[in-house]
Design an enzyme around this catalytic site. Sequence first.
Site, PDB file in Angstrom:
ATOM      1  N   LYS A  21     -19.179  -2.195 -63.757  1.00 58.09           N
ATOM      2  CA  LYS A  21     -19.069  -0.759 -63.400  1.00 58.09           C
ATOM      3  C   LYS A  21     -17.597  -0.432 -63.130  1.00 58.09           C
ATOM      4  O   LYS A  21     -17.064   0.529 -63.665  1.00 58.09           O
ATOM      5  CB  LYS A  21     -19.886  -0.489 -62.151  1.00 58.09           C
ATOM      6  CG  LYS A  21     -19.551   0.795 -61.421  1.00 58.09           C
ATOM      7  CD  LYS A  21     -20.365   1.012 -60.177  1.00 58.09           C
ATOM      8  CE  LYS A  21     -19.815   0.370 -58.945  1.00 58.09           C
ATOM      9  NZ  LYS A  21     -18.772   1.111 -58.240  1.00 58.09           N
ATOM     10  N   ASN A  22     -16.935  -1.249 -62.322  1.00 55.82           N
ATOM     11  CA  ASN A  22     -15.571  -0.939 -61.894  1.00 55.82           C
ATOM     12  C   ASN A  22     -14.533  -1.113 -62.995  1.00 55.82           C
ATOM     13  O   ASN A  22     -13.424  -0.606 -62.877  1.00 55.82           O
ATOM     14  CB  ASN A  22     -15.190  -1.753 -60.658  1.00 55.82           C
ATOM     15  CG  ASN A  22     -15.951  -1.270 -59.429  1.00 55.82           C
ATOM     16  OD1 ASN A  22     -16.650  -0.258 -59.491  1.00 55.82           O
ATOM     17  ND2 ASN A  22     -15.840  -1.990 -58.334  1.00 55.82           N
ATOM     18  N   CYS A 115     -15.673   8.078 -47.498  1.00 58.68           N
ATOM     19  CA  CYS A 115     -17.048   7.607 -47.675  1.00 58.68           C
ATOM     20  C   CYS A 115     -17.335   6.661 -46.506  1.00 58.68           C
ATOM     21  O   CYS A 115     -16.494   6.412 -45.664  1.00 58.68           O
ATOM     22  CB  CYS A 115     -17.207   6.904 -49.017  1.00 58.68           C
ATOM     23  SG  CYS A 115     -16.405   5.311 -49.056  1.00 58.68           S
ATOM     24  N   ARG A 120     -10.608   6.317 -47.361  1.00 52.23           N
ATOM     25  CA  ARG A 120     -10.365   6.324 -48.805  1.00 52.23           C
ATOM     26  C   ARG A 120      -9.243   7.309 -49.202  1.00 52.23           C
ATOM     27  O   ARG A 120      -9.456   8.280 -49.917  1.00 52.23           O
ATOM     28  CB  ARG A 120     -11.632   6.627 -49.594  1.00 52.23           C
ATOM     29  CG  ARG A 120     -12.876   5.813 -49.232  1.00 52.23           C
ATOM     30  CD  ARG A 120     -12.759   4.326 -49.457  1.00 52.23           C
ATOM     31  NE  ARG A 120     -12.598   3.891 -50.826  1.00 52.23           N
ATOM     32  CZ  ARG A 120     -13.587   3.646 -51.675  1.00 52.23           C
ATOM     33  NH1 ARG A 120     -14.827   3.843 -51.281  1.00 52.23           N
ATOM     34  NH2 ARG A 120     -13.345   3.238 -52.908  1.00 52.23           N
ATOM     35  N   ASP A 307     -15.674  -6.347 -51.859  1.00 54.17           N
ATOM     36  CA  ASP A 307     -16.986  -5.930 -52.375  1.00 54.17           C
ATOM     37  C   ASP A 307     -18.038  -7.015 -52.269  1.00 54.17           C
ATOM     38  O   ASP A 307     -19.206  -6.762 -52.585  1.00 54.17           O
ATOM     39  CB  ASP A 307     -16.858  -5.487 -53.840  1.00 54.17           C
ATOM     40  CG  ASP A 307     -16.082  -4.200 -53.961  1.00 54.17           C
ATOM     41  OD1 ASP A 307     -15.718  -3.834 -55.094  1.00 54.17           O
ATOM     42  OD2 ASP A 307     -15.808  -3.586 -52.917  1.00 54.17           O
ATOM     43  N   ARG A 399     -26.497   2.869 -57.859  1.00 54.90           N
ATOM     44  CA  ARG A 399     -25.161   3.257 -58.323  1.00 54.90           C
ATOM     45  C   ARG A 399     -24.428   2.086 -58.952  1.00 54.90           C
ATOM     46  O   ARG A 399     -23.533   2.274 -59.751  1.00 54.90           O
ATOM     47  CB  ARG A 399     -24.324   3.750 -57.123  1.00 54.90           C
ATOM     48  CG  ARG A 399     -24.823   5.025 -56.497  1.00 54.90           C
ATOM     49  CD  ARG A 399     -23.868   5.510 -55.446  1.00 54.90           C
ATOM     50  NE  ARG A 399     -22.507   5.474 -55.980  1.00 54.90           N
ATOM     51  CZ  ARG A 399     -21.428   5.655 -55.219  1.00 54.90           C
ATOM     52  NH1 ARG A 399     -21.543   5.852 -53.946  1.00 54.90           N
ATOM     53  NH2 ARG A 399     -20.224   5.627 -55.746  1.00 54.90           N
TER      54      ARG A 399
HETATM   55  C1  EPZ Z   1     -11.700  -0.045 -56.050  1.00 51.98           C
HETATM   56  O1  EPZ Z   1     -11.638   1.122 -55.261  1.00 51.98           O
HETATM   57  C2  EPZ Z   1     -13.177  -0.332 -56.251  1.00 51.98           C
HETATM   58  N1  EPZ Z   1     -13.826   0.804 -56.898  1.00 51.98           N
HETATM   59  C3  EPZ Z   1     -13.855  -0.588 -54.905  1.00 51.98           C
HETATM   60  O2  EPZ Z   1     -15.204  -0.961 -55.181  1.00 51.98           O
HETATM   61  C4  EPZ Z   1     -13.156  -1.758 -54.230  1.00 51.98           C
HETATM   62  O3  EPZ Z   1     -13.728  -1.971 -52.962  1.00 51.98           O
HETATM   63  C5  EPZ Z   1     -11.662  -1.447 -54.088  1.00 51.98           C
HETATM   64  O4  EPZ Z   1     -11.091  -1.168 -55.379  1.00 51.98           O
HETATM   65  C6  EPZ Z   1     -10.893  -2.618 -53.481  1.00 51.98           C
HETATM   66  O5  EPZ Z   1     -11.028  -3.736 -54.295  1.00 51.98           O
HETATM   67  C7  EPZ Z   1     -13.690   0.957 -58.228  1.00 51.98           C
HETATM   68  O6  EPZ Z   1     -13.007   0.205 -58.892  1.00 51.98           O
HETATM   69  C8  EPZ Z   1     -14.427   2.107 -58.839  1.00 51.98           C
HETATM   70  P1  EPZ Z   1      -8.128   0.652 -53.545  1.00 51.98           P
HETATM   71  P2  EPZ Z   1     -10.204   1.844 -55.007  1.00 51.98           P
HETATM   72  O7  EPZ Z   1      -7.337   1.845 -53.890  1.00 51.98           O
HETATM   73  O8  EPZ Z   1      -9.325   1.668 -56.166  1.00 51.98           O
HETATM   74  C9  EPZ Z   1      -6.105   1.901 -49.503  1.00 51.98           C
HETATM   75  C10 EPZ Z   1     -17.531  -0.831 -55.039  1.00 51.98           C
HETATM   76  O9  EPZ Z   1     -18.277  -1.206 -54.121  1.00 51.98           O
HETATM   77  N2  EPZ Z   1      -5.528   3.010 -50.291  1.00 51.98           N
HETATM   78  O10 EPZ Z   1      -7.808  -0.645 -54.206  1.00 51.98           O
HETATM   79  O11 EPZ Z   1     -10.497   3.216 -54.525  1.00 51.98           O
HETATM   80  C11 EPZ Z   1      -7.618   1.992 -49.368  1.00 51.98           C
HETATM   81  O12 EPZ Z   1      -7.979   2.819 -48.274  1.00 51.98           O
HETATM   82  C12 EPZ Z   1     -16.259  -0.091 -54.698  1.00 51.98           C
HETATM   83  O13 EPZ Z   1     -17.713  -1.057 -56.243  1.00 51.98           O
HETATM   84  C13 EPZ Z   1      -4.533   3.784 -49.702  1.00 51.98           C
HETATM   85  O14 EPZ Z   1      -4.145   3.563 -48.563  1.00 51.98           O
HETATM   86  O15 EPZ Z   1      -9.665   0.975 -53.794  1.00 51.98           O
HETATM   87  C14 EPZ Z   1      -7.990   0.563 -49.135  1.00 51.98           C
HETATM   88  O16 EPZ Z   1      -7.786   0.251 -47.788  1.00 51.98           O
HETATM   89  C15 EPZ Z   1     -16.148   0.228 -53.226  1.00 51.98           C
HETATM   90  N3  EPZ Z   1      -3.994   4.810 -50.432  1.00 51.98           N
HETATM   91  C16 EPZ Z   1      -6.995  -0.216 -50.002  1.00 51.98           C
HETATM   92  O17 EPZ Z   1      -5.900   0.684 -50.231  1.00 51.98           O
HETATM   93  C17 EPZ Z   1      -4.407   5.079 -51.712  1.00 51.98           C
HETATM   94  O18 EPZ Z   1      -3.866   6.014 -52.335  1.00 51.98           O
HETATM   95  C18 EPZ Z   1      -7.542  -0.662 -51.353  1.00 51.98           C
HETATM   96  O19 EPZ Z   1      -8.122   0.457 -51.957  1.00 51.98           O
HETATM   97  C19 EPZ Z   1      -5.419   4.281 -52.282  1.00 51.98           C
HETATM   98  C20 EPZ Z   1      -5.967   3.247 -51.551  1.00 51.98           C
END
Ligand code: EPZ
Length: 420
Positions: A21-22, A115, A120, A307, A399
């Site tokens: 999915k991701n 969420c 996020r 995850d 999902r």
């Molecule tokens: C991806 O989300 C995945 N989703 C998430 O999987 C996964 O948990 C996450 O990466 C971390 O591995 C998809 O790929 C669709 P991040 P993403 O930006 O890209 C912070 C699931 O269960 N951050 O890597 O949104 C954020 O708050 C989902 O399949 C900022 O601070 O995650 C987090 O603490 C849940 N500023 C960390 O970085 C930003 O602009 C990592 O988040 C963006 C993120």
Amino acid sequence: MDKFVLYKSALKGAVTVSGSKNAALPLLAATLLTDEECIIHHVPDLADIRTMLKIIEVLGKEVKFEDGTVTIKAGKKQGYVAPYRLVRTMRASFCCLGPLLAKKKKAKVSLPGGCIIGVRPVDLHIKGLEELGAKIAIEKGYCIGDGKNLKGKHIYLGGAFGSSVLATANVMMAATLAEGETTIEYAACEPEIESLAVFLKRMGADIAGEGTPMLRVRGVKKLGGCSFENIADRIEAGTYIACALATNSTLQINGANPYHLTSVLETAKKMGAQINIIGADSMLIEPKSVLKPVNIVTLPYPGFPTDLQAQFMVALCYARGISLITEKIYPDRFMHVAELNRMGAHIQRSGPYAIVEGGGALYGAEVMASDLRASAALVIAGLSAEEKTQVFRVYHIDRGYEKIEEKLRSLGAKIKREKQ
Ligand code: EPZ
């Protein structure tokens, strides 16, 4: 709404994981970078995928999704607005922003909002795109952008929690059509980002360094269509590894790349499981009778994936001793703790830490799913606990896990979906 009714089950046999999915979600967004036809195979039929396809249609594409293959080509109408009603249900659609700015030179994408697992934020997405020269305003919950003069440059994309998967995707996609060279320092190294880079190169992008923290993109004039095989879902595979450990079952997991799960397999080995890698896309997980406690720290890839934190927490409830889980990506991602404690677990949460006192049994209860991975953890708990468990609001699971009850039943699981 549906619920799952589960009983303690001894599992055995082999399960094949679906496409990721991701990995698929950013690939679908990347098709916005061309007017030519893109074909993507091995796409899981999930609610999140269908939501993204709806957004892609709203943005002017003609979409077909049959037997795991998505065909996307230019539609009659053109659009550049990704509406709140769709984005709020699936935050990953925010990675349409980069491609829209690069291809259509303008974009209006709803901010995804938070969420249950955390705030996020999207500050890194916006920072990276603005560094490329995009003009971005936030108005009434929307990100309104002008991408007329995107120019490559060196961008540092590290945040308070390290790298960002989808911010790396957004900036990399925008950079493919920007003028000149872009280097992204502290890029995400996840296999899903590496796969996106390979897809973009097949479209004609000039990218190097994928899978490393330093990405280099040289802008090109135009990108074409392509045909591509989506990678397997390493998180689904890891979920079945946790299930094998928690139910003390020997399971063969097919169709996933074991080398995308090194940190997870190392953890399973430390817990006392025997792991046999069978070729390039198969592994045998054989838990030894007594599981050992371990300390888990969630980190960006190649560290232990956040995850899989909830799912491994269930397995650690059965380890003989005390384990410490440190959640460094989403410090609030512990909605499953209260529900597991209602099933007889002994877990203490304090900020980003959870202390799991293992060795006892879990007992069936009525529990509430809260997010995709916590729901998967509750299903694993229901298959390992004494007596009957009911997991409510399983739409969270739909999902991200394709045909989960069929796959689990094929392993001997006592699981039934009922109307709530
Ligand atoms: C991806 O989300 C995945 N989703 C998430 O999987 C996964 O948990 C996450 O990466 C971390 O591995 C998809 O790929 C669709 P991040 P993403 O930006 O890209 C912070 C699931 O269960 N951050 O890597 O949104 C954020 O708050 C989902 O399949 C900022 O601070 O995650 C987090 O603490 C849940 N500023 C960390 O970085 C930003 O602009 C990592 O988040 C963006 C993120």
